[in-house]
Design an enzyme around this catalytic site. Structure first.
Site, PDB file in Angstrom:
ATOM      1  N   HIS A  33      34.846  43.561  42.929  1.00  0.00           N
ATOM      2  CA  HIS A  33      33.583  43.479  43.673  1.00  0.00           C
ATOM      3  C   HIS A  33      32.875  42.147  43.409  1.00  0.00           C
ATOM      4  O   HIS A  33      32.494  41.432  44.347  1.00  0.00           O
ATOM      5  CB  HIS A  33      32.676  44.647  43.275  1.00  0.00           C
ATOM      6  CG  HIS A  33      31.356  44.651  43.977  1.00  0.00           C
ATOM      7  ND1 HIS A  33      31.125  45.366  45.125  1.00  0.00           N
ATOM      8  CD2 HIS A  33      30.190  44.015  43.693  1.00  0.00           C
ATOM      9  CE1 HIS A  33      29.876  45.175  45.519  1.00  0.00           C
ATOM     10  NE2 HIS A  33      29.288  44.358  44.664  1.00  0.00           N
ATOM     11  N   GLU A  34      32.712  41.826  42.136  1.00  0.00           N
ATOM     12  CA  GLU A  34      32.004  40.596  41.789  1.00  0.00           C
ATOM     13  C   GLU A  34      32.815  39.358  42.156  1.00  0.00           C
ATOM     14  O   GLU A  34      32.248  38.318  42.509  1.00  0.00           O
ATOM     15  CB  GLU A  34      31.666  40.581  40.290  1.00  0.00           C
ATOM     16  CG  GLU A  34      30.779  41.737  39.830  1.00  0.00           C
ATOM     17  CD  GLU A  34      29.478  41.847  40.602  1.00  0.00           C
ATOM     18  OE1 GLU A  34      28.997  40.826  41.138  1.00  0.00           O
ATOM     19  OE2 GLU A  34      28.924  42.969  40.669  1.00  0.00           O
ATOM     20  N   HIS A  37      31.946  38.374  45.661  1.00  0.00           N
ATOM     21  CA  HIS A  37      30.721  37.564  45.705  1.00  0.00           C
ATOM     22  C   HIS A  37      30.995  36.137  45.247  1.00  0.00           C
ATOM     23  O   HIS A  37      30.564  35.173  45.895  1.00  0.00           O
ATOM     24  CB  HIS A  37      29.654  38.183  44.790  1.00  0.00           C
ATOM     25  CG  HIS A  37      29.114  39.501  45.253  1.00  0.00           C
ATOM     26  ND1 HIS A  37      28.751  39.746  46.553  1.00  0.00           N
ATOM     27  CD2 HIS A  37      28.844  40.647  44.563  1.00  0.00           C
ATOM     28  CE1 HIS A  37      28.286  40.980  46.661  1.00  0.00           C
ATOM     29  NE2 HIS A  37      28.351  41.552  45.466  1.00  0.00           N
TER      30      HIS A  37
END
EC number: 3.4.24.-
Length: 380
Positions: A33-34, A37
């Site tokens: 997920h990170e 980003h």
């Protein structure tokens, strides 16, 4: 002493049997997920100050050549990417005073000075990477193991069940469920399992003719593959080997990806359906769990085999991605909502309005976290 050490460190004990699988599952999902980003943010020219797995005190870390601090922190229940200009881990809008503390070089690469599309792309990348992770996992599983399916046939009808009351008979074949064509018995289960109390239209093939009936699924407690007690909606029909003719479907690499995309879409759809029904009180609250339940499921999955553990990674990744897209600050969806408003009104949302929304959203998120913790420990 040996008994205590065995209970803690054996594969049946807490450390190797539960904690390690839990940390593996959660770390993979959070990291992906990170990383979404981070990668898209860097591609958009945004500077990154820190990439963290976990919160709280730093355990280990290093600085890369771009000045980003990569670190592992003590509380492994999440993570964050801190971009240049962020004043906290939620990337909330900084005040003018905060922006004045940045140098000219930092302003050029600060997150909040970028075009709306760059900010939106960076924010949405996290959940999208979660969905991509699920697709990759399902693709590998389908390509490696295939998938067992059965014909959508009715072998038995439970007495006094919704199916019996609707007039469904042994030997019938499901054609469609509420307008959705079905090809396997699993398709029927998927379309029915999350709709307790809804009146559903079934088209059945009987003696070469199509017959339309309606039935209202009812909740029944069952055990899932991991041994958890779950409540699913059923209409009371049973398949068997003779009529279902179970078979293994094998996939080419391209076919596995296509099937994985379809399966991911089904899970996203069921997740949204569940949350929508839960919000109006039509789902069992015990189906929601937090870290304790996830840890328990990870331990059970690990005992069944690594393929079960990575399947749990895929399902949790979809859940995390979906929840993060909800339009609630400080979740990713809340940021996207503000960017959408900004694009329409052609100016940033007022600081007062944004602060009120963030406080209300944070309270809502904390209440939800408290609710699932209560479910884990006392409620269910």
């Amino acid at each position: 002493m040996n008994g205590i050490l065995h209970a803690i460190f054996s594969t049946e004990g807490f450390f190797l049997g539960t904690l390690v699988p839990f940390l593996f599952v959660l770390t993979v999902v959070v990291f992906v997920h990170e990383m979404g980003h981070y990668l898209v943010g860097r591609w958009c020219g945004i500077g990154v100050k820190a990439f963290s797995i976990g919160f709280g005190p730093e355990l280990i870390g290093f600085n890369d050549r771009h000045g980003t601090r990569w670190k592992l922190c003590a509380i492994p229940l999440g993570g964050y990417v801190k971009f240049v200009g962020d004043m906290n881990a939620t990337s909330s809008q900084p005040t003018p005073e905060d922006l004045e503390t940045l140098t000219d070089e930092e302003r050029k690469v600060a997150f909040h000075t970028q075009a709306i599309w760059k900010r939106a792309a960076t924010v949405v990348a996290g959940p999208l990477f979660n969905f991509l992770l699920a697709i990759v996992v399902f693709s590998v599983l389908f390509a490696s193991y295939g998938r067992y399916v059965a014909e959508p046939m009715v072998a038995e009808v439970t007495a006094d069940s919704p199916a019996a009351k609707a007039g469904i008979q042994p030997g019938d074949r499901f054609v469609s469920v509420d307008g959705s064509k079905v090809e396997t018995f699993g398709d029927v289960q998927r379309l029915v399992s999350g709709r307790a109390g809804d009146t559903i239209t079934f088209v059945m093939l009987r003696d070469g003719k199509e017959v339309t009936v309606t039935a209202t699924p009812q909740l029944m407690e069952q055990q899932d593959a991991l041994g958890n007690k779950v409540k699913v909606a059923v209409i009371g029909v049973v398949n068997n080997k003779e009529l279902g003719q179970p078979r293994l479907i094998t996939y080419t690499p391209v076919g596995a990806v296509a099937a994985a995309v379809e399966e991911t879409g089904h899970v996203i759809e069921r997740t949204g359906q569940f949350l929508q029904r839960f919000a109006v009180g039509r789902e069992d609250k015990c189906q929601l769990g937090g870290p304790v339940k996830i840890a328990d499921m990870a331990g059970k999955a690990a005992k069944l085999g690594f393929e079960w553990l990575v399947q749990l990674v895929a399902l949790l990744s979809i859940g995390i991605g979906f929840l993060n897209l909800l339009p609630i600050p400080p979740l990713d969806g809340g940021h996207l909502l503000f960017y959408g408003v900004e694009a329409v009104i052609r100016r940033p949302v007022s600081e007062r309005m944004m602060e009120m929304a963030y406080r209300a959203g944070l309270l809502l998120v904390l209440c939800f976290m408290g609710f699932v913790f209560w479910n884990d420990l006392f409620g269910c």
